[in-house]
Structures are given as C-alpha cells and as structure tokens.
Motif scaffolding. Structure first.
Motif, mmCIF file in Angstrom:
data_model
loop_
_atom_site.group_PDB
_atom_site.id
_atom_site.type_symbol
_atom_site.label_atom_id
_atom_site.label_comp_id
_atom_site.label_asym_id
_atom_site.label_seq_id
_atom_site.Cartn_x
_atom_site.Cartn_y
_atom_site.Cartn_z
ATOM 1 N N SER A 136 -56.142 -19.390 -40.227
ATOM 2 C CA SER A 136 -56.308 -20.773 -39.791
ATOM 3 C C SER A 136 -56.294 -21.656 -41.017
ATOM 4 O O SER A 136 -56.973 -21.371 -42.000
ATOM 5 C CB SER A 136 -57.621 -20.954 -39.033
ATOM 6 O OG SER A 136 -57.826 -22.323 -38.733
ATOM 7 N N ARG A 153 -57.078 -17.645 -35.581
ATOM 8 C CA ARG A 153 -56.443 -17.187 -34.333
ATOM 9 C C ARG A 153 -55.148 -16.474 -34.730
ATOM 10 O O ARG A 153 -54.629 -16.655 -35.837
ATOM 11 C CB ARG A 153 -56.145 -18.353 -33.381
ATOM 12 C CG ARG A 153 -55.002 -19.268 -33.779
ATOM 13 C CD ARG A 153 -55.424 -20.357 -34.712
ATOM 14 N NE ARG A 153 -54.323 -21.250 -35.049
ATOM 15 C CZ ARG A 153 -54.393 -22.165 -35.995
ATOM 16 N NH1 ARG A 153 -55.492 -22.317 -36.713
ATOM 17 N NH2 ARG A 153 -53.351 -22.945 -36.231
ATOM 18 N N ALA A 372 -59.578 -22.426 -30.583
ATOM 19 C CA ALA A 372 -58.877 -21.241 -31.095
ATOM 20 C C ALA A 372 -58.295 -20.412 -29.950
ATOM 21 O O ALA A 372 -57.174 -19.897 -30.042
ATOM 22 C CB ALA A 372 -59.841 -20.395 -31.925
ATOM 23 N N LYS A 373 -59.056 -20.299 -28.854
ATOM 24 C CA LYS A 373 -58.619 -19.481 -27.727
ATOM 25 C C LYS A 373 -57.356 -20.041 -27.088
ATOM 26 O O LYS A 373 -56.403 -19.310 -26.796
ATOM 27 C CB LYS A 373 -59.747 -19.407 -26.704
ATOM 28 C CG LYS A 373 -59.459 -18.523 -25.513
ATOM 29 C CD LYS A 373 -60.646 -18.485 -24.579
ATOM 30 C CE LYS A 373 -60.368 -17.640 -23.339
ATOM 31 N NZ LYS A 373 -61.514 -17.617 -22.408
ATOM 32 N N GLU A 376 -54.286 -19.690 -29.487
ATOM 33 C CA GLU A 376 -53.763 -18.323 -29.524
ATOM 34 C C GLU A 376 -53.101 -17.958 -28.203
ATOM 35 O O GLU A 376 -52.078 -17.261 -28.180
ATOM 36 C CB GLU A 376 -54.894 -17.353 -29.835
ATOM 37 C CG GLU A 376 -54.431 -15.917 -29.965
ATOM 38 C CD GLU A 376 -55.520 -15.003 -30.490
ATOM 39 O OE1 GLU A 376 -55.579 -13.844 -30.049
ATOM 40 O OE2 GLU A 376 -56.304 -15.456 -31.349
ATOM 41 N N ARG A 435 -62.791 -9.486 -34.147
ATOM 42 C CA ARG A 435 -63.710 -10.450 -33.514
ATOM 43 C C ARG A 435 -65.049 -9.784 -33.183
ATOM 44 O O ARG A 435 -66.115 -10.384 -33.378
ATOM 45 C CB ARG A 435 -63.070 -11.006 -32.238
ATOM 46 C CG ARG A 435 -61.909 -11.939 -32.479
ATOM 47 C CD ARG A 435 -61.500 -12.664 -31.202
ATOM 48 N NE ARG A 435 -60.343 -13.495 -31.434
ATOM 49 C CZ ARG A 435 -59.092 -13.126 -31.184
ATOM 50 N NH1 ARG A 435 -58.853 -11.924 -30.682
ATOM 51 N NH2 ARG A 435 -58.082 -13.934 -31.436
#
Length: 511
Positions: A136, A153, A372-373, A376, A435
């Motif tokens: 990132s 991500r 971020a989710k 991605e 993660r």
C-alpha cells in the motif's frame, strides 16, 4: 466323423482323423509375426529414405538451436529471482520495527519462481506477470483533525497489456513448437502415400493375397511410421538435454526427469494423431499427390490457423473491464465508501490509544479495513474476469490438437497460464495467512486497543522477523499432472477417432 454343435471351432486332422481345436495363442503369435514382418520390411525402407534423413537433420538443427537459446537462461532467471526475493524480504525486515508499519506495508512483492523446464515451452511467458503485490502506498486526507494511511491489500499488476493474448507464438524454438508443428508435419509426410501408393502400384493386392488381414497391414504401417519418427526425435532430444546438462545451465532431478518422460509420451500420442489422419486420407484417395494436398490443407488449418483465429474470435465472448471501466468502478467505490462513513462522521469520532478501543477508534477501523477490502475485491474481480476469459478461449481452441499438446506441455513444464493460476492461488492463500498473523500478533500485545487500521488502534511493538510467515512459491507437480490430464485425454480421443476412421475406410478399399 462327429457332427453337430460340438464341431464348431474344430477342424479335422488329416493324419489322425481326430478333431483339433485352433489355439488362440497360436493365432495371436501368427498375427504378431505378420505384424513384425511387415513392420520390419517397411521400417527398412523408411530408414533408407530421403524423408528420414531430412527429419533427422531438421530435428537436430532445431534441438541444438533450442539448447543454445536456453544456455544460461535459467541460471540468469534464478539469480534474478533470488535477488528480487532477497530485496523484498529486506524491505519486510525494515518494516517489522512496529506491527503498525508492517500492517501498512504488507508482505511486499511476491515473485513467481522460474521453471527449470522452461526450454520445453515459454512463448506465453511474455504476456504473464511474474509477481503480485501485497503493498500500500496511499495516504488519505480526511476533512477531520487527522489523516490515515491505507493498509496493505493484494494487487495483481500486468507486465503486458495483452495478458489475455493466448495466440500461439511460433517464433520461439522450444519443444512445444517442435512437437506441435514440426512433428505433425513429418507424420503427414510419412503416411500420405502409405496406402494410396501401394494401391496404385498393385503391391497392396499382393500383400493381402497372402491371407494377411487388412487390420494387420494398417497397424503395421502405423507402427512403422511411429518408430521411424521416434528414432530421430528421441536421439535429438537426448542431445538437447545433454547440451543443457553439461553446460551447467540446468540440473535435472527425479521430478524433472519424470515430467520430461511424460512430455515425450505426450509427443508420441500427438504424432499418432497425425499418423492416423495420414492413413485415413491415404485410404480415401487413390492418388498420392491428392492425398498430400488434402493433408497439407488440413494441417495448415488445424495446426496453424485454427488456434490463432479461434483465440482472437473467442476473446470477445466474455469481455473484461477496460481500464476506463475499472477506473470508473474505483471512483464509484470510494464515493460509496465516503457516503457511508465520512459524511456520517461526528467530530468526537477520532481514534485514540484508550483501552478498550473507543467508539471513534472502532469507527475509523471499520472505514480503513473496508477501504482495503473493497479495493482488493475490485482487483480480484478484474483478475478473475481475465482468467475466465482466457479459460473460455483455451477451452474452445482445444478443438485443435496443437493447442491441447501445448497446454499439456505447459502444465508439465511449469510455465504459462496454468502455472500462473497455481501461483495466484498460492498468493491468495498466503495473503490470508499474513492477515491472520497480524491479527494474532496484535492480540498478544496487552498495550494495544486491538483495532487494526488506525495507528492509535494498532500495536506499536516491534515484530520478530523470523516469526513473520514468508511467501514461498512452489510448483505443484501433482496439480500440473491433474491439469494436463484433460488435454492428454483429448489427444487420446483424437487418435482413437482418426485411427478407427482409417481402419473403417481401409477395409472398404477396393484393390
């Protein structure tokens, strides 16, 4: 004399007048002897022909050119790979001074390991990225009293805008091109006159007059041509491997030797397809020049034109997002995210180091994680659409056995699109492990509010580098065999259909 059903399958012995049964083993031995006699005779003719000499010289030149072209190439690729991996790990080590910095930076760039068997096929590697990025580099300024950095991500860069280009590249001299193009053409040259020539000269009538079955003649001619082509191919392939091995460019272990053995077997199956095709057309026409003309037209269309044209035509059947569409989706994503979080903020919703995490800390944690989710997810959607497009096009181009043999060799050599899909699966699995490690490490820190995202909610303690999971790209040979199995079965199906067709037409040939 005994008569009736008991005499079925018996014949009367003229010496003893006793009924004797015909032995199946004796019949089988007689057929084998006939096959070997015809094969030996024709093999002698083939080995002394100009076609055989031409085949030997052509394959020898191509295999030597292939070896020279790949001398030192794998060594250079391996050295470059190790250097890039080392740089990525060093960067991870420097980011491990705090868990928060590791959360922002991510695991870094993840690289694909080069294959030792890239000399077998590597033409599609130009269109496929060699890495995936778990990074990132974006900071977000909010109309509040603070700003934040986006957490890492997964992104999937394209080294070439034509990632979906699956058209065969015949300019590279690798094993897949030698097998798919050259060997198929040679198979045609050895069988175009196998039946028609002997029919025209009357020798076929002479052979069949000796109580030899037509199936025996056809099988003998097939085996003769297969053995004749196999001899120069195996000899030149061994010379190729000897040059690569003695140069120190490549070390062959049991796994590499096993996969090379399967590739050679696939080459024999592929050659058998065109031997069956040659025998089929030679049985249908009585003129050798007509047979050769028809076979060359079929070969040009089936081997050269069909994979390329189908690849181009089918690429639009399942279109992917363009760059403009992707950017529009990206802008829409952040507009929706801002509408959901930023415009609903309250001035007191600011993150802090308080334990347990405050409402403000949790609020911005949700925002940063969702940022971020969604980012991605959009990248993976774009990637999955491209993969689906390629898989559809490859499925359709399998109408040509040239495509199937190339895909099978790619799978076994550990190169190309199949290998890249395996690499992406490993990347996604590792991303989940990384993660999980971040979450568990943060939970182990009693001084952290356990709200990963904002700096105030994340552990500030250093992370032991040795405990961080490292990405290690592994070439899954079991997966390669499973993937190649579909193409191998298709090649076998092509052979069975064509050889059965040749047999059916040959037994109807009027001699």
């Amino acid at each position: 004399m005994v008569v009736g059903s008991r005499l079925r399958g018996f014949w009367e012995n003229p010496v003893t007048n006793l009924p004797c049964q015909v032995s199946p083993d004796r019949t089988a031995r007689k057929i084998k002897k006939m096959i070997w006699h015809i094969t030996k005779r024709e093999l002698y003719d083939h080995l002394n022909s100009l076609r055989f000499a031409f085949t030997m010289i052509l394959l020898l030149v191509l295999m030597i050119v292939n070896a020279i072209g790949y001398l030192g190439k794998y060594k250079a690729q391996s050295a470059a790979y190790q250097k890039k991996v080392s740089m990525s790990l060093n960067k991870m080590r420097s980011n491990a001074d705090t868990l928060y910095n590791l959360l922002i930076a991510g695991p870094g760039t993840l690289y694909k390991k080069p294959s030792a068997l890239s000399f077998c096929t590597s033409s599609s590697e130009t269109f496929i990225p060699e890495s995936a990025d778990g990074v990132s580099d974006r900071s977000v300024m909010l109309p509040t009293r603070f700003s934040f950095k986006a957490i890492w991500r997964m992104e999937y860069p394209q080294s070439n805008p034509n990632l979906w280009n699956i058209m065969p590249d015949y300019t590279n001299v690798d094993w897949s091109n030698i097998i798919s193009v050259v060997l198929s053409l040679i198979a045609i040259l050895f069988t175009f006159d196998a039946i028609s020539s002997e029919q025209g000269h009357g020798t076929l009538r002479l052979i069949l007059s000796n109580s030899v079955s037509r199936g025996t003649v056809l099988l003998s001619k097939f085996l003769t041509a297969l053995i004749t082509i196999s001899i120069p191919f195996l000899m030149t392939a061994l010379i190729n491997l000897f040059l690569l091995y003695t140069s120190g460019s490549i070390s062959f272990g049991p796994s590499e030797c096993g996969r090379l053995g399967v590739i050679v077997l696939i080459a024999f199956v592929y050659v058998s397809i065109f031997l069956g095709l040659g025998l089929l057309i030679s049985s249908c026409v009585s003129n050798s020049s007509t047979s050769l003309t028809i076979l060359l037209l079929i070969w040009t269309f089936w081997v050269v034109l069909l994979p390329s044209t189908l690849g181009t035509m089918t690429s639009g059947l399942q279109p992917t997002m363009t760059s403009a569409e992707f950017n529009a989706r990206w802008q829409s994503l952040y507009q929706n995210l801002d509408a959901q979080y930023i415009r609903r903020r309250h001035d007191d919703k600011t993150p802090s180091r308080e334990i347990p995490a405050t409402e403000g800390t949790l609020f911005w944690t949700k925002y940063i994680v969702e940022d971020a989710k969604r980012n991605e997810s959009l990248n993976e959607e774009y990637l999955d659409a491209q993969i689906a497009q390629i898989q559809l096009a490859r499925s359709i181009t399998r109408i040509s056995p040239a495509s199937s043999v190339r895909y099978a060799i790619e799978s076994l050599a550990g190169t190309g699109f199949t290998r890249h899909v395996q690499f992406l699966k490993q990347v996604r699995r590792y991303a989940g492990e990384f993660r999980t490690f971040l979450i568990e490490t943060d939970r182990a820190d009693p001084e952290s509010p356990h709200a990963l995202g904002p700096k105030e909610g994340t552990s500030q303690k250093p992370v032991r580098f040795e405990s961080i999971p490292k990405f290690e790209d592994r070439i899954s040979f079991s997966g390669a065999y499973n993937t190649a199995a579909t193409d191998i079965l298709l090649l076998l199906l092509f052979f069975v259909v064509l050889f059965a067709g040749a047999f059916l037409f040959f037994i109807r040939v009027d001699i």
